[in-house]
Scaffold this active site. Sequence first.
Site, short mmCIF file in Angstrom:
data_model
loop_
_atom_site.label_atom_id
_atom_site.label_comp_id
_atom_site.label_asym_id
_atom_site.label_seq_id
_atom_site.Cartn_x
_atom_site.Cartn_y
_atom_site.Cartn_z
N CYS A 1 0.87 -1.18 0.00
CA CYS A 1 0.00 0.00 0.00
C CYS A 1 0.90 1.22 0.00
CB CYS A 1 -0.87 -0.02 1.25
SG CYS A 1 -2.02 1.36 1.33
N TYR B 1 -7.79 6.27 6.79
CA TYR B 1 -9.01 5.48 6.54
C TYR B 1 -9.82 5.27 7.81
CZ TYR B 1 -7.67 4.53 1.76
OH TYR B 1 -7.37 4.68 0.44
N HIS C 1 -5.28 -0.41 5.34
CA HIS C 1 -6.30 0.64 5.47
C HIS C 1 -6.99 0.63 6.84
CE1 HIS C 1 -6.79 1.33 0.85
NE2 HIS C 1 -5.56 1.47 1.30
#
Length: 441
Positions: free
Chosen positions: A173, A253, A203
């Site tokens: 990520c 997130y 996330h």
Amino acid sequence: MAYEQGLKIAVIGGGSSYTPELVEGFILHHAELPVRELWLVDIEPGERKLNIVGNLAKRMVEKSGLPIEVHLTFDRREAIKGADFVSTQMRVGMLDARGRDESIPLKYGVIGQETTGPGGMMKALRTIPVLLDICRDIEELAPNAWLLNFTNPAGMVTEAILKYSNVKSIGLCNAPIGLIKQTSVKYGVEADRIYAEFVGLNHLHWITRIDVNGEDKLDDMLADTAGYSAKNVPAREWNPEFLQSLHALPSYYLKYFYMTDAMLEEQLESLQTGGNRAEVVKRVEEELFELYNDPDLKDKPKQLEQRGGAFYSEAAVNLMRSLYNGTNDIQTLNVANQGIIDFLPDDASIEVNCVVTKTGPLPLPLTKVPPMAVGLIHAVKTYERLAIDAAVTGDRGLAIQALAHHPLVPSVEVAIQMLDEMLEANKEYLPQFFTESAANA
């Protein structure tokens, strides 16, 4: 692996707007990562983008004078055969499917987001079977290759591959590398002088320590509540009192979980005015492809950094270099838990710091797990595991359980109604839910 002849790299989703960043990385680091063949693979509906990006890649390589051959193909098997690294950056259903993932939940008063909540589940249901198909090809044609997966939801996809294939896979990520870059700018130090500990899932992570030149800067970073946000998540201020008592920096997130009402309101407003995030990305992508199409362009344009996924490719190239050279440096990756987070199963995918050895990443023990984060990590992982099995089996009952147990879904009734509408909207990408056996499951 035929390292001495140089490396073969296959990029699945090669027509992505991120590809020029990847090519730039291969050019800059050719001395430590001798790429000889770069295969950009896409599907026929993506032909226009593949050609535009592929031709830009060829111009970039030509300008560099390096001996890298760029191949464009729809033949995934030819690209994978004998590859040393396969990277995946694909979007099953393209941006139209993302638009539905973001807009349908909003009708039910639920967060509509690409990787978090019901939208993330739909992306997983569409994506996991396709990626497992790719894994079958890798098992057959390039059994020693490393699969580096950027395709979201990266944690769930990585876990599905760990559980349902024999491929050596690592999920990536751009959020961790983004935080390190931001910290590097804030304190005017090189990235290798920073150590940040990430705890949690893709996330859904908390940063529990940030050391700069050996000094603890977590309190300093917690005081800068506006600074920690990203291009693709609307900026909302963190509550300073909350952050101080949490004593960890939450991933952006986590705003969907900690400020659900404000984030939902913002999503509903932007749907009324500028459309959802998918619409915005579509416009940004069109502008990028216009730039890429210029025959005089021979470098990655600066505008690419405006995409929410900036630095993805830098993370990918860093990881390939470290695996190839066995550098034993530390990177934040999605890997099997193997007892690192003691309340999760060993085969659960987690996002933590790892030492990258030549034989793969070794996750590092955690020094601090915020006790208040345990419940949310456990709840979201429960949803993820149910959704992964639903994606593989096409079992509607598992899909209902996954959605009903997601912390952002308010009730079983809403879960079932939303699931029905979203399955129907994605019917062409979800054959596993619409066969005779799935109907009787």
